[in-house]
Design a protein around this motif. Structure first.
Motif, mmCIF file in Angstrom:
data_model
loop_
_atom_site.group_PDB
_atom_site.id
_atom_site.type_symbol
_atom_site.label_atom_id
_atom_site.label_comp_id
_atom_site.label_asym_id
_atom_site.label_seq_id
_atom_site.Cartn_x
_atom_site.Cartn_y
_atom_site.Cartn_z
ATOM 1 N N ILE A 103 0.848 -1.198 0.000
ATOM 2 C CA ILE A 103 0.000 0.000 0.000
ATOM 3 C C ILE A 103 0.882 1.246 0.000
ATOM 4 C CG2 ILE A 103 -1.874 1.227 1.141
ATOM 5 C CD1 ILE A 103 -2.638 -1.388 2.509
ATOM 6 N N SER A 104 0.724 2.089 -1.032
ATOM 7 C CA SER A 104 1.548 3.295 -1.165
ATOM 8 C C SER A 104 0.972 4.443 -0.345
ATOM 9 C CB SER A 104 1.635 3.718 -2.632
ATOM 10 O OG SER A 104 2.233 2.706 -3.415
ATOM 11 N N LYS A 105 1.865 5.174 0.313
ATOM 12 C CA LYS A 105 1.467 6.377 1.046
ATOM 13 C C LYS A 105 1.370 7.549 0.079
ATOM 14 C CE LYS A 105 3.906 5.024 5.310
ATOM 15 N NZ LYS A 105 4.967 5.388 6.249
ATOM 16 N N PRO A 106 0.475 8.515 0.305
ATOM 17 C CA PRO A 106 -0.533 8.526 1.370
ATOM 18 C C PRO A 106 -1.712 7.610 1.016
ATOM 19 C CG PRO A 106 -0.770 10.465 -0.009
ATOM 20 C CD PRO A 106 0.438 9.737 -0.521
ATOM 21 N N PHE A 107 -2.355 7.093 2.045
ATOM 22 C CA PHE A 107 -3.486 6.196 1.818
ATOM 23 C C PHE A 107 -4.615 6.563 2.766
ATOM 24 C CE2 PHE A 107 -0.189 4.003 4.408
ATOM 25 C CZ PHE A 107 -0.797 4.120 5.650
ATOM 26 N N SER A 108 -5.813 6.091 2.451
ATOM 27 C CA SER A 108 -6.940 6.304 3.354
ATOM 28 C C SER A 108 -6.986 5.155 4.352
ATOM 29 C CB SER A 108 -8.254 6.385 2.579
ATOM 30 O OG SER A 108 -8.627 5.102 2.111
ATOM 31 N N ILE A 109 -7.430 5.433 5.554
ATOM 32 C CA ILE A 109 -7.540 4.394 6.583
ATOM 33 C C ILE A 109 -8.533 3.316 6.149
ATOM 34 C CG2 ILE A 109 -8.187 3.905 8.959
ATOM 35 C CD1 ILE A 109 -5.507 5.345 8.632
ATOM 36 N N ARG A 110 -9.609 3.742 5.482
ATOM 37 C CA ARG A 110 -10.606 2.772 5.011
ATOM 38 C C ARG A 110 -9.976 1.786 4.030
ATOM 39 N NH1 ARG A 110 -15.709 5.804 2.731
ATOM 40 N NH2 ARG A 110 -16.329 3.645 2.351
ATOM 41 N N GLN A 111 -9.074 2.301 3.193
ATOM 42 C CA GLN A 111 -8.383 1.425 2.235
ATOM 43 C C GLN A 111 -7.532 0.394 2.969
ATOM 44 O OE1 GLN A 111 -5.220 3.316 0.082
ATOM 45 N NE2 GLN A 111 -5.203 1.810 -1.559
ATOM 46 N N VAL A 112 -6.791 0.840 3.980
ATOM 47 C CA VAL A 112 -5.935 -0.072 4.745
ATOM 48 C C VAL A 112 -6.779 -1.145 5.432
ATOM 49 C CG1 VAL A 112 -4.311 -0.287 6.660
ATOM 50 C CG2 VAL A 112 -4.129 1.652 5.097
ATOM 51 N N VAL A 113 -7.861 -0.730 6.071
ATOM 52 C CA VAL A 113 -8.727 -1.679 6.775
ATOM 53 C C VAL A 113 -9.279 -2.724 5.808
ATOM 54 C CG1 VAL A 113 -10.909 -1.938 8.020
ATOM 55 C CG2 VAL A 113 -9.332 -0.096 8.644
ATOM 56 N N ALA A 114 -9.730 -2.265 4.628
ATOM 57 C CA ALA A 114 -10.290 -3.193 3.638
ATOM 58 C C ALA A 114 -9.241 -4.197 3.166
ATOM 59 C CB ALA A 114 -10.837 -2.407 2.448
ATOM 60 N N ARG A 115 -8.028 -3.722 2.961
ATOM 61 C CA ARG A 115 -6.989 -4.617 2.451
ATOM 62 C C ARG A 115 -6.454 -5.541 3.546
ATOM 63 N NH1 ARG A 115 -4.214 -0.568 -1.946
ATOM 64 N NH2 ARG A 115 -2.769 -2.271 -2.390
ATOM 65 N N VAL A 116 -6.472 -5.086 4.779
ATOM 66 C CA VAL A 116 -6.130 -5.958 5.911
ATOM 67 C C VAL A 116 -7.114 -7.123 5.968
ATOM 68 C CG1 VAL A 116 -6.231 -6.130 8.434
ATOM 69 C CG2 VAL A 116 -4.889 -4.308 7.372
ATOM 70 N N LYS A 117 -8.397 -6.812 5.839
ATOM 71 C CA LYS A 117 -9.420 -7.863 5.867
ATOM 72 C C LYS A 117 -9.229 -8.844 4.713
ATOM 73 C CE LYS A 117 -13.040 -5.190 8.227
ATOM 74 N NZ LYS A 117 -14.378 -4.573 8.093
ATOM 75 N N ALA A 118 -8.903 -8.313 3.532
ATOM 76 C CA ALA A 118 -8.725 -9.160 2.354
ATOM 77 C C ALA A 118 -7.542 -10.111 2.530
ATOM 78 C CB ALA A 118 -8.531 -8.292 1.114
ATOM 79 N N VAL A 119 -6.427 -9.588 3.050
ATOM 80 C CA VAL A 119 -5.235 -10.425 3.251
ATOM 81 C C VAL A 119 -5.505 -11.486 4.302
ATOM 82 C CG1 VAL A 119 -2.875 -10.441 4.159
ATOM 83 C CG2 VAL A 119 -3.533 -8.749 2.451
ATOM 84 N N LEU A 120 -6.175 -11.121 5.371
ATOM 85 C CA LEU A 120 -6.478 -12.094 6.425
ATOM 86 C C LEU A 120 -7.400 -13.198 5.908
ATOM 87 C CD1 LEU A 120 -6.893 -9.697 9.478
ATOM 88 C CD2 LEU A 120 -5.105 -11.423 9.164
ATOM 89 N N ARG A 121 -8.338 -12.835 5.033
ATOM 90 C CA ARG A 121 -9.212 -13.856 4.434
ATOM 91 C C ARG A 121 -8.400 -14.795 3.547
ATOM 92 N NH1 ARG A 121 -12.939 -9.622 3.599
ATOM 93 N NH2 ARG A 121 -12.235 -9.413 1.431
ATOM 94 N N ARG A 122 -7.520 -14.217 2.722
ATOM 95 C CA ARG A 122 -6.708 -15.021 1.798
ATOM 96 C C ARG A 122 -5.769 -15.954 2.537
ATOM 97 N NH1 ARG A 122 -5.486 -10.457 -1.233
ATOM 98 N NH2 ARG A 122 -3.338 -10.492 -0.495
ATOM 99 N N THR A 123 -5.082 -15.421 3.535
ATOM 100 C CA THR A 123 -4.051 -16.204 4.214
ATOM 101 C C THR A 123 -4.635 -17.228 5.175
ATOM 102 O OG1 THR A 123 -3.803 -14.441 5.878
ATOM 103 C CG2 THR A 123 -2.285 -14.420 4.011
ATOM 104 N N ALA A 124 -5.901 -17.084 5.516
ATOM 105 C CA ALA A 124 -6.544 -18.061 6.403
ATOM 106 C C ALA A 124 -6.651 -19.412 5.717
ATOM 107 C CB ALA A 124 -7.927 -17.573 6.820
ATOM 108 N N SER A 125 -6.740 -19.388 4.379
ATOM 109 C CA SER A 125 -6.815 -20.644 3.617
ATOM 110 C C SER A 125 -5.892 -20.550 2.408
ATOM 111 C CB SER A 125 -8.253 -20.892 3.153
ATOM 112 O OG SER A 125 -8.723 -19.791 2.406
ATOM 113 N N LYS A 126 -4.639 -20.199 2.683
ATOM 114 C CA LYS A 126 -3.662 -19.989 1.616
ATOM 115 C C LYS A 126 -3.283 -21.324 0.971
ATOM 116 C CE LYS A 126 0.231 -16.904 0.824
ATOM 117 N NZ LYS A 126 1.208 -16.022 1.466
ATOM 118 N N PRO A 127 -3.320 -21.419 -0.376
ATOM 119 C CA PRO A 127 -2.941 -22.669 -1.043
ATOM 120 C C PRO A 127 -1.446 -22.905 -0.949
ATOM 121 C CG PRO A 127 -3.304 -20.925 -2.657
ATOM 122 C CD PRO A 127 -3.698 -20.380 -1.313
ATOM 123 N N LEU A 128 -1.023 -24.103 -1.346
ATOM 124 C CA LEU A 128 0.396 -24.411 -1.340
ATOM 125 C C LEU A 128 1.137 -23.434 -2.241
ATOM 126 C CD1 LEU A 128 0.278 -28.300 -1.621
ATOM 127 C CD2 LEU A 128 0.892 -26.938 0.398
#
Length: 228
Positions: A103-128
């Motif tokens: 995520i490039s600065k400057p960024f919106s907090i809403r953007q960071v929160v959304a992408r944090v959620k997306a990464v956590l969803r992806r990595t919870a069931s990350k493929p090999l």
């Protein structure tokens, strides 16, 4: 259900506090560190996600990420880089270090929160993990899918054998390969290939990759390795 723990590492203390406040509103347990050195004093393996600034003091975000990837406990730690460095080489370096987002600065907090959620969803069931398409050392980038090499963003014309030798060395940085090993891996079943062929290809490769030629080191009596 266990709370998701996030560690924010950034030398901008105000930004750390803003991120901590907003992520805690979302229900996450958030700690902050104002340098990589401070982060290393914590049990990083206990966190579910790392938000990491690139441009910090003596230990940069890239350097810290590289250290974490070499540690068995943190090798698969999800990482989002937060940075003002957004050139193509910086992006490639970040993703080659196993970044899950950038995520490039400057960024919106809403953007960071959304992408944090997306990464956590992806990595919870990350493929090999598949073989990485990009191999990098600083600004030396090898695109194994498009078969291209570049230094400082400038494409370097390599022959097929030179490309394969560099790929082998970058994939195994620090490991020494004898001439016989390189011959068996790169030339395989080809006949009438001399040891001298390896030396000639290595010499040409060193010249072509410029400042990184010195990283391809000769271990007398043993072979070659890529030193970092």
């Amino acid at each position: 259900m266990a709370t998701t723990r996030i560690l924010v590492v950034d030398d901008e203390e105000d930004l750390c506090e803003i991120l901590k406040f907003n992520l805690e509103i979302e229900g996450y347990d958030v700690d902050t560190a104002f340098s990589a050195e401070d982060a290393l004093k914590l049990d990083i393996s206990s966190y579910n996600l790392l938000l990491l600034d690139v441009m910090m003091g003596e230990i940069s975000g890239f350097k810290l990420a590289n250290m974490l990837r070499k540690n068995e406990k943190t090798a698969k730690m999800p990482i989002i880089f937060l940075t003002a460095k957004d050139t193509e080489n910086d992006l490639l370096t970040g993703f080659n270090l196993g970044a899950d987002d950038y995520i490039s600065k400057p960024f919106s907090i809403r953007q960071v929160v959304a992408r944090v959620k997306a990464v956590l969803r992806r990595t919870a069931s990350k493929p090999l993990e598949q073989e990485p398409e990009l191999l990098a050392y600083e600004t030396l980038i090898l695109d194994t899918k498009r078969i291209k090499a570049s230094v400082n963003g400038e494409e370097v014309p390599l022959t097929k054998k030179e490309f394969e030798i560099l790929k082998l060395l970058l994939e195994n940085k620090g490991n020494v390969f004898s001439r016989e090993e390189i011959l068996s891996r790169i030339w395989k079943d080809e006949v009438y290939v001399l040891d001298r062929t390896i030396d000639v290809n290595i010499t040409r490769l060193r010249k072509k990759i410029g400042i990184y030629g010195k990283n391809i080191v000769t271990r007398l009596g043993f072979g070659y390795c890529f030193e970092y």
